[in-house]
Design a protein around this motif. Sequence first.
Motif, PDB file in Angstrom:
ATOM      1  N   LEU A  77       2.179   6.958   8.859  1.00  0.00           N
ATOM      2  CA  LEU A  77       3.404   6.553   9.550  1.00  0.00           C
ATOM      3  C   LEU A  77       3.267   5.287  10.379  1.00  0.00           C
ATOM      4  CD1 LEU A  77       4.462  10.121  10.697  1.00  0.00           C
ATOM      5  CD2 LEU A  77       5.081   8.933   8.592  1.00  0.00           C
ATOM      6  N   GLY A  78       2.056   4.927  10.774  1.00  0.00           N
ATOM      7  CA  GLY A  78       1.857   3.707  11.559  1.00  0.00           C
ATOM      8  C   GLY A  78       2.728   3.675  12.802  1.00  0.00           C
ATOM      9  N   LYS A  79       3.323   2.531  13.046  1.00  0.00           N
ATOM     10  CA  LYS A  79       4.161   2.367  14.235  1.00  0.00           C
ATOM     11  C   LYS A  79       5.493   3.098  14.122  1.00  0.00           C
ATOM     12  CE  LYS A  79       2.163  -1.975  15.705  1.00  0.00           C
ATOM     13  NZ  LYS A  79       2.364  -3.384  16.029  1.00  0.00           N
ATOM     14  N   THR A  80       5.782   3.661  12.971  1.00  0.00           N
ATOM     15  CA  THR A  80       7.022   4.426  12.814  1.00  0.00           C
ATOM     16  C   THR A  80       6.828   5.900  13.139  1.00  0.00           C
ATOM     17  OG1 THR A  80       6.693   4.970  10.475  1.00  0.00           O
ATOM     18  CG2 THR A  80       7.752   2.851  10.964  1.00  0.00           C
ATOM     19  N   LEU A  81       5.656   6.268  13.630  1.00  0.00           N
ATOM     20  CA  LEU A  81       5.333   7.679  13.885  1.00  0.00           C
ATOM     21  C   LEU A  81       6.379   8.374  14.749  1.00  0.00           C
ATOM     22  CD1 LEU A  81       3.383  10.152  13.864  1.00  0.00           C
ATOM     23  CD2 LEU A  81       2.259   9.108  15.822  1.00  0.00           C
ATOM     24  N   GLN A  82       6.665   7.836  15.907  1.00  0.00           N
ATOM     25  CA  GLN A  82       7.599   8.511  16.812  1.00  0.00           C
ATOM     26  C   GLN A  82       9.008   8.554  16.238  1.00  0.00           C
ATOM     27  OE1 GLN A  82       6.968   6.362  20.482  1.00  0.00           O
ATOM     28  NE2 GLN A  82       5.704   8.029  21.280  1.00  0.00           N
ATOM     29  N   VAL A  83       9.449   7.477  15.639  1.00  0.00           N
ATOM     30  CA  VAL A  83      10.797   7.438  15.072  1.00  0.00           C
ATOM     31  C   VAL A  83      10.911   8.438  13.920  1.00  0.00           C
ATOM     32  CG1 VAL A  83      12.457   5.997  13.832  1.00  0.00           C
ATOM     33  CG2 VAL A  83      11.195   5.064  15.765  1.00  0.00           C
ATOM     34  N   THR A  84       9.885   8.486  13.092  1.00  0.00           N
ATOM     35  CA  THR A  84       9.903   9.416  11.961  1.00  0.00           C
ATOM     36  C   THR A  84       9.965  10.858  12.444  1.00  0.00           C
ATOM     37  OG1 THR A  84       8.643   7.849  10.623  1.00  0.00           O
ATOM     38  CG2 THR A  84       8.644  10.149   9.905  1.00  0.00           C
ATOM     39  N   GLU A  85       9.120  11.190  13.419  1.00  0.00           N
ATOM     40  CA  GLU A  85       9.131  12.566  13.922  1.00  0.00           C
ATOM     41  C   GLU A  85      10.450  12.899  14.610  1.00  0.00           C
ATOM     42  OE1 GLU A  85       4.551  13.924  14.484  1.00  0.00           O
ATOM     43  OE2 GLU A  85       5.483  12.952  16.220  1.00  0.00           O
ATOM     44  N   LEU A  86      11.006  11.966  15.348  1.00  0.00           N
ATOM     45  CA  LEU A  86      12.292  12.228  15.999  1.00  0.00           C
ATOM     46  C   LEU A  86      13.415  12.419  14.981  1.00  0.00           C
ATOM     47  CD1 LEU A  86      12.163   9.769  19.036  1.00  0.00           C
ATOM     48  CD2 LEU A  86      12.221  12.258  19.117  1.00  0.00           C
ATOM     49  N   LEU A  87      13.427  11.596  13.942  1.00  0.00           N
ATOM     50  CA  LEU A  87      14.449  11.744  12.904  1.00  0.00           C
ATOM     51  C   LEU A  87      14.339  13.101  12.215  1.00  0.00           C
ATOM     52  CD1 LEU A  87      14.504   8.218  11.228  1.00  0.00           C
ATOM     53  CD2 LEU A  87      16.408   9.358  12.366  1.00  0.00           C
ATOM     54  N   THR A  93       0.834  -1.206   0.000  1.00  0.00           N
ATOM     55  CA  THR A  93       0.000   0.000   0.000  1.00  0.00           C
ATOM     56  C   THR A  93       0.869   1.256   0.000  1.00  0.00           C
ATOM     57  OG1 THR A  93      -0.111  -0.031   2.419  1.00  0.00           O
ATOM     58  CG2 THR A  93      -1.896  -1.144   1.197  1.00  0.00           C
ATOM     59  N   PRO A  94       0.318   2.375  -0.495  1.00  0.00           N
ATOM     60  CA  PRO A  94       1.112   3.612  -0.569  1.00  0.00           C
ATOM     61  C   PRO A  94       1.667   4.074   0.777  1.00  0.00           C
ATOM     62  CG  PRO A  94      -0.804   3.813  -1.952  1.00  0.00           C
ATOM     63  CD  PRO A  94      -0.966   2.525  -1.193  1.00  0.00           C
ATOM     64  N   ASN A  95       0.918   3.907   1.865  1.00  0.00           N
ATOM     65  CA  ASN A  95       1.442   4.367   3.152  1.00  0.00           C
ATOM     66  C   ASN A  95       2.627   3.511   3.603  1.00  0.00           C
ATOM     67  OD1 ASN A  95      -0.460   2.299   3.534  1.00  0.00           O
ATOM     68  ND2 ASN A  95      -0.802   2.883   5.663  1.00  0.00           N
ATOM     69  N   VAL A  96       2.578   2.228   3.382  1.00  0.00           N
ATOM     70  CA  VAL A  96       3.711   1.356   3.758  1.00  0.00           C
ATOM     71  C   VAL A  96       4.901   1.624   2.832  1.00  0.00           C
ATOM     72  CG1 VAL A  96       4.492  -1.034   3.948  1.00  0.00           C
ATOM     73  CG2 VAL A  96       2.232  -0.393   4.791  1.00  0.00           C
ATOM     74  N   ALA A  97       4.633   1.774   1.552  1.00  0.00           N
ATOM     75  CA  ALA A  97       5.725   2.085   0.616  1.00  0.00           C
ATOM     76  C   ALA A  97       6.356   3.438   0.948  1.00  0.00           C
ATOM     77  CB  ALA A  97       5.201   2.083  -0.818  1.00  0.00           C
ATOM     78  N   ALA A  98       5.526   4.392   1.394  1.00  0.00           N
ATOM     79  CA  ALA A  98       6.055   5.706   1.783  1.00  0.00           C
ATOM     80  C   ALA A  98       6.983   5.572   2.986  1.00  0.00           C
ATOM     81  CB  ALA A  98       4.908   6.666   2.096  1.00  0.00           C
ATOM     82  N   ARG A  99       6.626   4.710   3.928  1.00  0.00           N
ATOM     83  CA  ARG A  99       7.504   4.493   5.085  1.00  0.00           C
ATOM     84  C   ARG A  99       8.844   3.912   4.639  1.00  0.00           C
ATOM     85  NH1 ARG A  99       2.943   1.230   8.366  1.00  0.00           N
ATOM     86  NH2 ARG A  99       1.362   2.841   8.149  1.00  0.00           N
ATOM     87  N   ILE A 100       8.790   2.934   3.756  1.00  0.00           N
ATOM     88  CA  ILE A 100      10.028   2.323   3.242  1.00  0.00           C
ATOM     89  C   ILE A 100      10.865   3.379   2.524  1.00  0.00           C
ATOM     90  CG2 ILE A 100      10.959   0.652   1.586  1.00  0.00           C
ATOM     91  CD1 ILE A 100       8.417  -1.066   2.193  1.00  0.00           C
ATOM     92  N   ALA A 101      10.211   4.166   1.676  1.00  0.00           N
ATOM     93  CA  ALA A 101      10.927   5.205   0.920  1.00  0.00           C
ATOM     94  C   ALA A 101      11.550   6.236   1.848  1.00  0.00           C
ATOM     95  CB  ALA A 101       9.968   5.876  -0.063  1.00  0.00           C
ATOM     96  N   PHE A 102      10.815   6.631   2.890  1.00  0.00           N
ATOM     97  CA  PHE A 102      11.348   7.622   3.835  1.00  0.00           C
ATOM     98  C   PHE A 102      12.635   7.113   4.474  1.00  0.00           C
ATOM     99  CE2 PHE A 102      11.822   9.141   8.195  1.00  0.00           C
ATOM    100  CZ  PHE A 102      11.902  10.510   7.978  1.00  0.00           C
TER     101      PHE A 102
END
Length: 116
Positions: A65-75, A26-35
């Motif tokens: 962002l799913g479960k990567t929300l906090q990690v993504t925001e911190l990065l 799905t686009p949201n999961v692919a977006a996480r991978i791409a990020f």
Amino acid sequence: MLPQIMWLKKSVEDQLQNLKAKTGVTPNVAARIAFFRSVENGFVFDKSTEYKLSGNLKLDKHTWLGKTLQVTELLLKQRYPEYSDKELQAAWAAHIEDGVSTIRSHSSIVDLANTL
């Protein structure tokens, strides 16, 4: 913190939709991978360059962002400490645009999984 509703460039959305058609990711999961691919590769967003978000796929940040929300925001906060929320969203979208270039050509989920 990232805004509650986020979106991408139309061209990036199209690439994510094409990737979904070929792999089922799905686009949201692919977006996480791409990020995270973009972060790993050392891409740095420059807010002085105009970056327009023109896509139609507006989702809340929890869906993107799913479960990567906090990690993504911190990065993002670590890499861009002086950016506003809106600028962080542009940086997030630019990272996805950068990272999707490394995964968009995969033709199957097996092919994609083998490169990750």
